[in-house]
Design a protein around this motif. Structure first.
Motif, short mmCIF file in Angstrom:
data_model
loop_
_atom_site.label_atom_id
_atom_site.label_comp_id
_atom_site.label_asym_id
_atom_site.label_seq_id
_atom_site.Cartn_x
_atom_site.Cartn_y
_atom_site.Cartn_z
N UNK A 58 0.67 -26.88 58.83
CA UNK A 58 -0.03 -26.74 60.12
C UNK A 58 0.83 -25.94 61.08
N UNK A 59 0.22 -25.56 62.20
CA UNK A 59 0.92 -24.84 63.26
C UNK A 59 0.75 -25.61 64.56
N UNK A 60 1.84 -25.77 65.29
CA UNK A 60 1.80 -26.31 66.64
C UNK A 60 1.96 -25.11 67.57
N UNK A 61 0.85 -24.70 68.19
CA UNK A 61 0.89 -23.58 69.12
C UNK A 61 1.04 -24.15 70.53
N UNK A 62 2.08 -23.70 71.21
CA UNK A 62 2.42 -24.20 72.54
C UNK A 62 2.18 -23.07 73.54
N UNK A 63 1.47 -23.39 74.61
CA UNK A 63 1.23 -22.45 75.70
C UNK A 63 1.98 -22.94 76.92
N UNK A 64 2.94 -22.14 77.37
CA UNK A 64 3.74 -22.49 78.54
C UNK A 64 4.24 -21.21 79.17
N UNK A 65 4.08 -21.09 80.47
CA UNK A 65 4.58 -19.89 81.15
C UNK A 65 6.10 -19.82 81.05
N UNK A 66 6.74 -20.97 81.08
CA UNK A 66 8.17 -21.12 80.85
C UNK A 66 8.32 -22.34 79.96
N UNK A 67 9.40 -22.41 79.21
CA UNK A 67 9.60 -23.55 78.32
C UNK A 67 10.95 -24.22 78.63
N UNK A 68 10.97 -25.05 79.70
CA UNK A 68 12.20 -25.76 80.03
C UNK A 68 12.62 -26.66 78.86
N UNK A 69 13.88 -27.01 78.82
CA UNK A 69 14.39 -27.80 77.69
C UNK A 69 13.68 -29.13 77.52
N UNK A 70 13.32 -29.80 78.61
CA UNK A 70 12.64 -31.10 78.50
C UNK A 70 11.27 -30.94 77.83
N UNK A 71 10.58 -29.85 78.14
CA UNK A 71 9.26 -29.59 77.54
C UNK A 71 9.43 -29.22 76.07
N UNK A 72 10.36 -28.34 75.77
CA UNK A 72 10.62 -27.93 74.39
C UNK A 72 11.03 -29.13 73.55
#
Length: 169
Positions: free
Chosen positions: A128-142
């Motif tokens: 499977x693929x986990x596609x993440x949409x984020x304008x920025x990807x701070x470490x807590x989100x990642x």
């Protein structure tokens, strides 16, 4: 009236009350409560726009994310003091999932959708693929998406590739 009709009317009244009396996203404890909030579709649409994808089916991305949040819920987790993550699996298709990460009171920071390659002849139930949409990807989100991905891999015995999109509109 019979018992079944009472149950249907009571359920409809509870859903109507929750959708009309929207709370702040951070007031909810599980994803189903959040999914019933009348503001969630508006905010997810505003965040993702009208991008079309072939994830759960061919269609608009934000609608597929909402589908992924509409099945059996997980508890909403605090990532930091002001950052929360809501996850769920798609109704009647729990291998497909979605997540939304937001700051309080309800500003969406990132959206993730776990999907399979649905093209004819390409489907693999173990990949499977986990596609993440984020304008920025701070470490807590990642880190939150990595923990979620690893948990799914461990419990579902599938390999998940992470794909981060920072520009999509």
């Amino acid at each position: 009236m019979n018992l079944r009709l009472h149950f249907i009317l009571a359920t409809a009244a509870m859903m109507f009350a929750n959708s009309v009396c929207a709370k702040e996203f951070c007031d909810y404890t599980n994803t189903n409560e959040l999914a019933r909030d009348k503001n969630l579709p508006i905010r997810v649409h505003r965040f993702l726009g009208d991008k079309r994808v072939n994830f759960f089916h061919t269609g608009v991305l934000y609608e597929q994310v909402l589908e992924g949040l509409g099945g059996p819920p997980d508890q909403i987790h605090s990532l930091t003091e002001n950052l929360k993550m809501a996850t769920a699996c798609r109704y009647h298709s729990c291998d497909e999932k979605a997540a939304v990460i937001f700051t309080c009171p309800g500003v969406i920071q990132a959206v993730g959708i776990l999907h399979f390659d649905i093209r004819p002849g390409h489907f693999d139930p173990k990949s499977a693929t986990l596609t993440i949409y984020a304008k920025e990807l701070p470490s807590a989100v990642d880190m939150a998406f990595n923990v979620w991905r690893e948990s799914i891999e461990k419990t579902s015995n599938i390999k998940i590739v992470k794909d981060v999109q920072t520009f999509w509109k």
